[in-house]
Design a protein around this motif. Structure first.
Motif, PDB file in Angstrom:
ATOM      1  N   CYS A   1      29.770  48.471  48.797  1.00 57.96           N
ATOM      2  CA  CYS A   1      31.057  48.051  49.346  1.00 57.96           C
ATOM      3  C   CYS A   1      31.339  48.693  50.701  1.00 57.96           C
ATOM      4  CB  CYS A   1      32.172  48.389  48.357  1.00 57.96           C
ATOM      5  SG  CYS A   1      33.781  47.722  48.848  1.00 57.96           S
TER       6      CYS A   1
ATOM      7  N   ASP B   1      34.139  49.715  51.492  1.00 48.89           N
ATOM      8  CA  ASP B   1      35.256  50.648  51.282  1.00 48.89           C
ATOM      9  C   ASP B   1      34.913  52.029  51.871  1.00 48.89           C
ATOM     10  OD1 ASP B   1      36.854  52.699  49.805  1.00 48.89           O
ATOM     11  OD2 ASP B   1      37.607  50.941  48.748  1.00 48.89           O
TER      12      ASP B   1
ATOM     13  N   GLY C   1      33.410  44.641  48.477  1.00 45.46           N
ATOM     14  CA  GLY C   1      33.023  44.575  47.072  1.00 45.46           C
ATOM     15  C   GLY C   1      31.546  44.853  46.827  1.00 45.46           C
TER      16      GLY C   1
ATOM     17  N   HIS D   1      31.850  49.829  43.074  1.00 51.17           N
ATOM     18  CA  HIS D   1      32.529  51.102  42.796  1.00 51.17           C
ATOM     19  C   HIS D   1      33.873  50.936  42.099  1.00 51.17           C
ATOM     20  CE1 HIS D   1      35.680  50.833  45.943  1.00 51.17           C
ATOM     21  NE2 HIS D   1      34.816  50.002  46.488  1.00 51.17           N
TER      22      HIS D   1
ATOM     23  N   CYS E   1      37.784  49.310  43.241  1.00 45.45           N
ATOM     24  CA  CYS E   1      37.415  48.469  44.394  1.00 45.45           C
ATOM     25  C   CYS E   1      38.538  47.482  44.717  1.00 45.45           C
ATOM     26  CB  CYS E   1      36.130  47.703  44.076  1.00 45.45           C
ATOM     27  SG  CYS E   1      35.543  46.722  45.476  1.00 45.45           S
ATOM     28  N   GLY E   2      38.775  47.276  45.997  1.00 45.67           N
ATOM     29  CA  GLY E   2      39.789  46.314  46.426  1.00 45.67           C
ATOM     30  C   GLY E   2      39.528  44.913  45.903  1.00 45.67           C
TER      31      GLY E   2
HETATM   32 ZN    ZN Z   1      35.158  48.105  47.152  1.00 45.59          ZN
END
Ligand code: ZN
Length: 183
Positions: A45, A47, A70, A97, A100-101
């Motif tokens: 991801c 992130d 993602g 993870h 995660c968004g």
């Molecule tokens: Zn994520």
């Protein structure tokens, strides 16, 4: 609350970094040096809490890292095909993870959100975002591994050598995700 970092600050940090940078090999230099070109692709991801260079302790140029929202593989599938023609790839490591968004919305909710701004755009109705609020973290990893193993365009040995993990942003640990082939 601290103010967000600016691009100007990042450029200043780079100036400091470049003073201690160790030169890295060009493609033409692999083989001459004591370095192997990357053989593993890590897909994870984008992130900022999910930084594989840190949690896998990566040394450049050991791996290629592809990061998407993602860590979903479909958006970077063409990149995988391209890299497989360029590098001696042996395996793909997919890591999604915790927190995660992509687990906060479904694709339907993402489409609705986009439609509030662009109500007349019909193509939004068929857009995929790889969101997984209606699934689980483990299942999103399984879905991506199965996609790679079954993708007709991907070299079979490479697709079969895809392995999945979840990464816990609280503990820093990886957990393997077992995937049995559908067939
Ligand atoms: Zn994520």
């Amino acid at each position: 609350m601290p103010s967000p970092v600016t691009i100007a600050e990042l450029v200043e940090r780079n100036k400091a970094y470049a003073t201690k940078h160790v030169p890295l090999p060009y493609f033409s230099e692999f083989g001459n040096l004591e370095q192997h070109p990357p053989a593993v692709v890590v897909v994870t991801c984008a992130d900022p809490r999910c930084i594989p260079e840190t949690f896998l302790d990566l040394k450049s140029p050991e791996t290629v890292v592809l990061r998407t929202a993602g860590g979903r593989v479909k958006p970077i599938f063409n990149d995988l095909l391209y890299l497989d023609g360029l590098l001696p790839l042996t395996s793909i490591m997919v890591i999604h993870h915790t927190d995660c968004g992509k687990s906060f919305m479904t694709d339907g909710e993402a489409r609705s959100a986009l439609k509030t701004r662009l109500p007349d755009v019909k193509e939004i109705d068929s857009m995929e975002f790889g969101a997984f609020k209606d699934s689980t973290l483990e299942q999103s990893v399984k879905d991506d591994i199965l996609f790679l193993r079954e993708a007709p365009l991907l070299r079979r040995e490479l697709g079969e050598a895809s392995v999945g993990f979840t990464y816990d942003v609280k503990t820093g640990g990886l957990t393997p995700v077992q995937v049995s082939n559908k067939k």
